[in-house]
Design an enzyme around this catalytic site. Structure first.
Site, short mmCIF file in Angstrom:
data_model
loop_
_atom_site.label_atom_id
_atom_site.label_comp_id
_atom_site.label_asym_id
_atom_site.label_seq_id
_atom_site.Cartn_x
_atom_site.Cartn_y
_atom_site.Cartn_z
N GLU A 99 0.81 -1.23 0.00
CA GLU A 99 0.00 0.00 0.00
C GLU A 99 0.84 1.28 0.00
O GLU A 99 0.44 2.28 0.59
CB GLU A 99 -0.96 0.02 1.19
CG GLU A 99 -2.02 -1.07 1.11
CD GLU A 99 -3.14 -0.87 2.10
OE1 GLU A 99 -2.90 -0.27 3.14
OE2 GLU A 99 -4.26 -1.32 1.80
N GLU A 146 -6.81 -7.62 -0.92
CA GLU A 146 -7.48 -7.43 0.37
C GLU A 146 -8.89 -6.91 0.13
O GLU A 146 -9.14 -6.20 -0.85
CB GLU A 146 -6.75 -6.42 1.26
CG GLU A 146 -5.39 -6.86 1.76
CD GLU A 146 -4.76 -5.86 2.71
OE1 GLU A 146 -5.49 -5.22 3.51
OE2 GLU A 146 -3.53 -5.68 2.65
#
Ligand code: GAL
Length: 817
Positions: free
Chosen positions: A388, A461
């Protein structure tokens, strides 16, 4: 020939550094004896100070020189030390390492002395900003200590360090196997390399083998050979994870060495049309995993590491796991190879990218990760971005180049949460948290990538922080948690352009103050930290084929008072049966079937039980009117409007009553009673799972139950006293009713007592959370029977575990120090 000695016992530990540590005195005053894996501090379950484990500590090992080592090279292999360490031998600095997730080797040879030797490892478990993943905040804890195993390695003049095995065309009927060995030799010259192949299941039967002349490098280099003409080999696949052993023996005048490597023949490719394993499309469905446990942090031995892979593959039926957000224990990955659990493995990191030195360390991590795990068939994707993080063109060009250069056969990914971020990898791996309970579940590809052409896409995710859920939350929450996982799965299965999805996450985990529920826990798991399942675990488990396991899990507290506004319907049954036959208080209600309209792509959609109206209801009406009235009531119950009738409903009931010589009030009363309504007696529900027309399983749930048994359920009945290090297992504790159902609101405190050769890996007293708990015990180098008693307020549970020796009686067995 190299000798490898497990070096996990006989360490000393002190949770603070002292100025003279590097001098390596043999004194252990102020130290405590420990065994590895070791966590630098046992932590409470939650609400602790996150600084508690962020300190420097000292480990000491005192060992005797062996005459066998004369003329040989001696190394210590560390599998994982969090987060940095400096190693001294007999007062000399012999090496250091930064980064807590990858192995490293320290050579001891020049500083070894005859007689007693003292090795000191100064361990820094602070969050040093120069070491990935640190430098900013991180949504997990990294714990501390020498938390993975250590081995002593004694090598002769010739040693094979590692293997890189490749099958260029695994789908060809006649295969070849390119075997490259990293070799260290004291002198260059000719040697003979013999490579043999055997099935891991039958290691004694050599399937192929050949001896090749090779040239030894001066010092470090590579020896290579190719076994070809290989026929009748089985592919490694998720349902048949067939493994082979490739043994190399290298011989020259000066010496010899042997190296055995596990390997699997398989092809794996992420494409714009999905993920293709061995030529067939496989939709990836899985979860992310942190390698942490309550109290002990990261420090758990082999059996416990393996158990997580078993939970994911065998119990939950996942076919992929992501090792978020770092390389994980080799034991876990061994189990992934053996169980057919595919893996996305990634470098340590969390959103933050540090300076040039930090990035250089991250690049080194890419290399070490690939070198460590190159031969694992389970690994199908290298994660080469910091989880991320922002785009960082030069940095990620480098990480990709390193991965591609080292491993031309595997693709790269890199997990991002920013849409339209730069794609330097082979696979666009994206955390898609779109689903917030509404209709929108996953973003269309173009919105995610911003590209005008399709790319291989994997959702890495979803869920997680969008819906933190504790196993003891109110019914509506635990149920919605399960449904959200099903909805993401459904959305992924519906899309041909998506290789699959991994949700966040397998197990709840301890985290920093800026994340989680204010108690240092992220309740994001489909299982709790103790690996006990929440309802959402059954969202996965129920998708398995019934041939593997029949699943029938009503995800309801089955009580009229638990929901806002009351009531018990609708409730869901997560099952892989064809239908659920329901009885209320002994009378047939109906057969309910999977909800294929809401979940057309799931192998096994949930079954919705929309009403509890018995099949043969006697409203005192003529047969046909009775049937019509029941149908009317079912429709009202299913719509949730039984208690809020409109004018049309009253008119219908009025006419029916008049025609059948009864009163509307009587009919209305009978209806509420039949619906199992408020103020009526308790409901006892029996659910039968129907498969191919047969009743194959049965569950009884309902309100007329009470707390009847406390159970202690060990994951293993037998442990090993004298393996490479201590052995351990988990014992789950459950409060159950008379029908065997868990009781999520039993919160009593239980006390564990152990009689026999084992210790607890945590506190002896703890509450049941969500009606269950678990604890771990470890062996203490002795054999015998461990009798365990768990005592609650009014009940007790017992179990026994045998601790055996690996050595045949009377043998010296293998050496461990
Ligand atoms: C993601 C992150 C994970 C975890 C998760 C919680 O953004 O990658 O590490 O924090 O959110 O849902």
């Amino acid at each position: 020939m190299q000798e490898r000695i497990a070096w996990n016992r006989g360490w000393y530990y002190r949770p603070s550094p002292a100025p003279g540590d590097a001098a390596c005195t043999p004194s252990v005053a102020g130290f405590m004896p420990v065994e590895l894996p070791h966590t630098n501090r046992l932590l409470p379950l939650n609400c602790f100070d996150e600084q508690a484990y962020q300190f420097c500590s000292c480990y000491k090992k005192i060992f005797s020189w062996s005459p066998d080592w004369a003329g040989k090279d001696v190394f210590v292999d560390f599998e994982g030390v969090m987060a940095a360490c400096t190693v001294h031998l007999n007062g000399h600095p012999v090496g250091q390492h930064t980064g807590g997730y990858l192995p490293f080797t320290i050579e001891l040879t020049p500083w070894l002395q005859h007689g007693e030797n003292v090795l000191v490892v100064e361990v820094d478990s602070t969050e040093r900003p120069d070491i990935p993943p640190f430098g900013h905040v991180v949504d997990f804890l990294t714990y501390g200590g020498i938390y993975r195993e250590v081995a002593l390695r004694i090598a002769g003049p010739l040693r094979i360090e590692r293997a890189m095995l490749d099958c260029p065309d695994p789908l060809a009927p006649v295969k070849s196997l390119r075997c490259r060995y990293s070799v260290a030799s004291r002198s260059a010259g000719p040697a003979a390399l013999t490579v043999t192949l055997a099935a891991k299941a039958d290691p004694g039967k050599i399937l192929a083998g050949k001896t090749f002349p090779v040239a030894l490098p001066e010092r470090d280099g590579w020896c290579e050979a190719t076994l070809d003409g290989l026929t009748d080999l089985q592919l490694w696949d998720i349902d048949n994870p067939c493994l082979y052993l490739v043994q190399a023996s290298l011989q020259c005048d000066a010496g010899e060495d042997t190296f055995v490597q596990t390997f699997g023949f398989r092809s794996a490719r992420f494409t714009t049309d999905g993920f293709v394993l061995n030529g067939r499309r496989v939709k990836l469905v899985g979860l992310n995993r942190h390698q942490s446990w309550p109290y002990n942090g990261y420090a758990m031995p082999e059996r416990i590491q393996r158990r997580d892979a078993e939970i994911l593959r065998r119990e939950l039926g996942c076919n992929i796991v992501r090792t978020s957000h770092y390389p994980q224990s080799r034991h876990f990955l061994d189990a992934c190879d053996e169980l057919g659990l595919l893996v996305m493995e990634e470098i340590p990191g969390w959103q933050h990218i540090g300076n040039a030195a930090w990035q250089a360390q991250a690049c080194q991590n890419v290399q070490s990760m690939i070198e460590r795990d190159y031969n694992r068939p389970s690994i199908i994707l290298w994660g080469v971005r910091i989880n991320e993080s922002q785009d960082s063109h030069d940095f990620y060009q480098k990480t990709n180049a390193i991965a591609h250069e080292l491993d031309a056969g595997r693709q790269t990914g890199g997990v991002r949460y920013i849409t339209r971020s730069e794609l330097l990898e082979d696979v666009y791996t994206y955390n898609d948290f779109t689903h917030a309970g509404q209709a929108e579940v996953l973003r269309p590809q173009k919105q995610t990538t911003g590209l005008d052409h399709p790319v291989p896409l994997l959702v890495t995710e979803s869920n997680g922080h969008m819906y933190p859920t504790k196993s003891y939350d109110q019914e509506s929450r635990v149920v919605e948690h399960a449904l959200r996982h099903l909805r993401v799965m459904e959305a992924a299965l519906a899309r041909d352009d998506l290789c699959g999805e991994l949700s966040w996450c397998a197990f709840d985990y301890n985290t920093h103050s800026s994340f989680g529920s204010g108690d240092k826990i992220c309740y994001h798991g489909v299982c709790d930290m103790f690996r006990n399942p929440k309802y959402a675990a059954y969202s996965y488990r129920s998708q398995k084929s019934p041939a593997e396991e029949i699943v029938l899990e009503p995800i309801t507290r089955a009580s009229r008072g638990e929901r806002d506004g009351g009531g018990t319907v609708p409730f869901y049954v997560l099952t892989n049966c064809d239908a659920v036959r329901l009885y209320k208080n002994g009378r047939l209600v109906d057969d309910f079937t999977p909800d294929r309209s809401a979940f057309p792509h799931l192998p096994h959609p949930p079954v919705t039980v929309g009403h509890l109206m018995e099949k043969e209801l006697d409203f005192g009406l003529p047969e046909e009117d009775g049937r019509a009235f029941r149908a009317f009531l079912i429709q009202k119950v299913t719509a949730g409007t039984l208690l809020v009738m409109g004018a049309d409903d009253y008119a219908y009931i009025g006419q029916l009553a008049a025609r059948c010589h009864t009163t509307p009030a009587k009919l209305y009363g009978a209806a509420v009673k039949a619906a199992g309504g408020w103020g009526e007696d308790a409901n006892d529900l029996v659910l039968e799972g129907i498969l191919n027309g047969q009743v194959v399983c049965r569950r009884e749930i309902g309100e007329k139950h009470s707390y009847k048994t406390l159970q202690a359920l060990p994951d293993d009945d037998v442990l090993v006293a004298d393996g490479d290090t201590y052995d351990a297992t988990r014992i789950a504790v459950y409060a159950r009713d008379e029908w065997g159902n868990p009781l999520p609101f039993v919160q009593e405190c239980v006390t564990v007592s152990i009689d026999g050769p084992a210790d607890l890996l945590g506190p002896a007293q703890f509450p049941l959370l969500g009606g269950c708990a678990a604890f771990w015990i470890r062996t203490i180098n002795q054999t015998g029977t461990v009798n365990i008693t768990v005592t609650g307020l009014s009940k007790q549970a017992h179990c026994a575990i045998a601790v055996r020796s690996l050595r045949p009686v009377g043998s010296g067995g293998k050496r461990t120090q």
